[in-house]
Design an enzyme around this catalytic site. Structure first.
Site, PDB file in Angstrom:
ATOM      1  N   GLU A  78       0.832  -1.211   0.000  1.00 17.83           N
ATOM      2  CA  GLU A  78       0.000   0.000   0.000  1.00 17.83           C
ATOM      3  C   GLU A  78       0.864   1.257   0.000  1.00 17.83           C
ATOM      4  O   GLU A  78       0.509   2.264  -0.627  1.00 17.83           O
ATOM      5  CB  GLU A  78      -0.953  -0.010   1.195  1.00 17.83           C
ATOM      6  CG  GLU A  78      -1.831  -1.256   1.315  1.00 17.83           C
ATOM      7  CD  GLU A  78      -2.551  -1.627   0.037  1.00 17.83           C
ATOM      8  OE1 GLU A  78      -2.836  -0.741  -0.788  1.00 17.83           O
ATOM      9  OE2 GLU A  78      -2.837  -2.826  -0.149  1.00 17.83           O
ATOM     10  N   TYR A  80      -1.262  -8.338 -10.729  1.00 14.06           N
ATOM     11  CA  TYR A  80      -0.294  -8.122  -9.656  1.00 14.06           C
ATOM     12  C   TYR A  80       1.008  -8.891  -9.919  1.00 14.06           C
ATOM     13  O   TYR A  80       2.086  -8.307 -10.029  1.00 14.06           O
ATOM     14  CB  TYR A  80      -0.864  -8.583  -8.314  1.00 14.06           C
ATOM     15  CG  TYR A  80      -1.977  -7.749  -7.735  1.00 14.06           C
ATOM     16  CD1 TYR A  80      -1.819  -7.110  -6.508  1.00 14.06           C
ATOM     17  CD2 TYR A  80      -3.203  -7.621  -8.358  1.00 14.06           C
ATOM     18  CE1 TYR A  80      -2.834  -6.359  -5.925  1.00 14.06           C
ATOM     19  CE2 TYR A  80      -4.231  -6.883  -7.799  1.00 14.06           C
ATOM     20  CZ  TYR A  80      -4.043  -6.255  -6.587  1.00 14.06           C
ATOM     21  OH  TYR A  80      -5.056  -5.516  -6.029  1.00 14.06           O
TER      22      TYR A  80
END
EC number: 3.4.11.2
Length: 632
Positions: A330, A413
């Site tokens: 994040e 991802y």
């Protein structure tokens, strides 16, 4: 490569903006930074009704009240608009919003129309406003009680059990259910907000808090926030509840419910070190503060990279920081995703793949190369698993697609991360790092496409025609499957664990060293055990390895998945407790899927549990489980 909307001569500001107050005392951004709009064909977003090349939103000012009794939020959204002379139609995205009035900034009514609602895919309905020469539009509205971006929790769904809680999750196109704006990642906007909430609840948002809350004298307080840098609208986020704050470093800290805060603080204690490591890799952190909030377990994702206020699930808390790759991920989004954003969701790998690569580099810098290589090997296994299921030529396995990341995290991802690992391996880390930093610097606060990324590599990284052939850039980005030049992870990363898997498969020998392994090693072992195990073998594994009592939810999930796949009845009560406690889609959806796949044994269990838990899940999680439960 891109240009500003036709006829609009606005320079992209590079300095922080100043603030002032409007006539109501509300802070506003005086000279907001304006991001460019991409107009190339591959940058056209089919999930928005907006026509930004004609009239676009550059700034959003929210003045909203939170009503926990009705589970609704409402008030006004004032939009600052940039439009060419003669373009008098502003088209916005909405989904379920109740629009009562649209005016200019001094209260004169503007004509508006809400178009046909499209339910499929959550696109909603267009809101068209006739500008009549004005460039500030104020929308008076109320969000529906079932707004999909918002989850209203009862006190019983919180750790404290005394006060309600609210959080939002806007990605990908859910924010149009509570904010009327142009809800597209390619239309970046600055924003500000005044939010009122009942005492004693605190409010946090993905903007910088402006001073102390204002006591309104009626049992409510007003909180103010400003985001003076243009962001994609899905990054406007809010949370409200009984929460406290604890500082980690000079620019980092964590919010959580009081009873959760000590564990949350202990888990994220490396965050300041991570920020320093990230800056040393790819340049300045440009958002000021990096705070986090650990939300109740109903939050549907592991984390959400909302600027200055990352949202985190409590399910990552293991007591040993073994799942802190989530925090690194994040944080890395502060560069890839928040600073440079995919213009359309079919290019989401530009956010997630680049971030996953960056995450692994942060993990290496903070926790060492061994851990980074092990986590990379787990990623590579995810890619291999998906490709074995769908085929190496499945169109959805290309990085750049027509939609989002439909095959889950393994492509956008993990394949995205291995693309960059492969490029780094071929050109060398020093050259690659210099290139990636210039990519962030030269496209800061702007949208991007896969074509732009490819062209930038060709112009600023690739040194020769021979190197271009070796890199296979277009194959990686636009072709399905895994190119032949992939830089595979070090096979030694899990050598001992893989040997233990083979020993167990051959003679059911449980490794004595399991308790000394890293969490990644334990997950590798559990994820590679034989698919079919007897009740006795499962009981022995549980007793020897302490699987049912683990404090690591990633490991607990793997245990429950394995047990339910083998119809191991003693695991059902624990699975029921887990599914009632946790709302993270990564765990919930697969476990219901396993039960559903077990036919007459599992489906009644799934139906019984879901009847009790469905209302406690966020719309994102519910939608995934609903699809599972509807399967034949």
């Amino acid at each position: 490569m891109y240009r500003l909307a036709s006829g609009i001569a606005i320079l992209l500001a590079t300095a922080a903006c100043t603030t002032m107050e409007d006539r109501d005392g509300m802070p506003i951004v005086s000279e907001p930074m304006v991001a460019p709009i991409l107009t190339t064909p591959e940058a056209q977003d089919n999930l928005t009704y907006a026509e930004p090349e004609k009239a676009r939103v550059t700034h959003v000012a929210l003045d909203l009240a939170l009503d926990f009794a009705a589970k609704r939020v409402g008030g006004t959204a004032e939009l600052r608009v940039l439009a060419d002379p003669g373009d008098e139609r502003l088209v916005l995205d909405t989904n379920g919003l109740e629009i009562s009035r649209v005016t200019d900034h001094v209260g004169r009514d503007l004509t508006f129309e809400i178009g046909e609602q499209v339910e499929e895919g959550g696109k909603g309905a267009p809101l068209t406003v006739m500008l009549n020469g004005v460039r500030n539009v104020r929308i008076h509205y109320m969000a529906p009680a079932d707004a999909e971006a918002l989850q209203w929790l009862t006190p019983e769904q919180t750790a404290g059990g005394e006060y309600p809680f609210l959080f939002s999750q806007g990605q990908a196109i859910l924010n149009r259910t509570w904010i009327p704006t142009q809800d597209s990642p390619g239309i970046r906007q600055t924003w500000e907000a005044r939010i009122t909430a009942p005492k004693p609840l605190d409010v946090v948002m993905s903007g910088v808090a402006q001073g102390e809350p204002e006591d309104l004298g009626d049992g409510r307080r007003a909180f103010r926030f400003v985001m003076d840098k243009p962001v994609p609208p899905y990054l406007i986020a809010i949370a409200a509840g009984d929460i406290d704050f604890r500082a980690i470093g000079p620019r980092t800290g964590v919010w959580a419910e009081p009873s959760v805060l000590p564990r949350a603080y202990a888990e994220v204690g490396d965050t300041e070190e991570m920020v320093v490591a990230a800056e040393e890799l790819y340049g300045e952190y440009r958002w000021g503060r990096y705070d986090m909030i650990v939300l109740p377990p109903a939050f549907p994702y592991g984390g959400m990279e909302n600027p200055v206020m990352t949202f985190l699930t409590p399910t990552f808390i293991a007591g040993d920081r073994s799942n802190n790759g989530l925090v690194a991920h994040e944080l890395a989004h502060s560069w890839s995703g928040n600073l440079v954003t995919n213009a359309v969701w079919g290019d989401s790998w530009l956010n997630e793949g680049v971030t996953t690569y960056f995450e692994n580099r942060i993990v290496e810098a903070v926790y060492g190369k061994k851990r980074a290589e092990q986590e990379a090997a787990l990623m590579y296994a995810n890619i291999q698993e998906v490709l074995s299921e769908v085929g190496n030529d499945a169109p959805g396995t290309a990085l750049s697609t027509d939609g989002g990341y439909e095959l889950g995290s393994a492509i956008a991802y993990d394949k995205g991360a291995f693309f960059l690992r492969t490029v780094e391996r071929i050109v060398g880390r020093e050259r690659f790092d210099a290139w990636l930093q210039q990519w962030f610097d030269n496209h800061a606060f702007q949208p991007a496409t896969s074509e732009m990324f490819y062209n930038d590599m060709m112009q600023n990284l690739v040194a020769s025609e021979q190197e271009a052939k070796a890199l296979m850039l277009r194959d990686w980005i636009f072709a399905p499957g895994l190119p032949s030049n992939v830089a595979k992870p070090d096979p030694a990363a899990f050598a001992a664990v893989d040997a233990a898997v083979e020993a167990y498969a051959a003679s059911r020998v449980i490794p004595a060293a399991y308790s000394d392994w890293t969490a990644a090693e334990q997950m590798r072992f559990l994820d590679n055990l034989p698919a079919t195990l007897s009740a006795g073998e499962l009981a022995q594994l549980d007793a020897s390895l302490g699987l049912s009592g683990t404090g690591n939810n990633e490991i607990l999930f793997l245990w429950l998945e394995m047990a339910l796949e083998n119809r191991y009845a003693p695991a059902v009560p624990l699975a029921e407790e887990f599914l009632a406690r946790v709302g993270r889609a990564k765990f919930v959806r697969p476990l219901f899927g396993v039960l559903w796949d077990q036919g007459d044994w599992g489906r009644p269990i799934a139906q019984r549990i879901y009847a009790k838990t469905r209302d406690s899940y966020h719309a994102v999680t519910r939608a995934g489980v609903d699809r599972v439960m509807a399967a034949d």
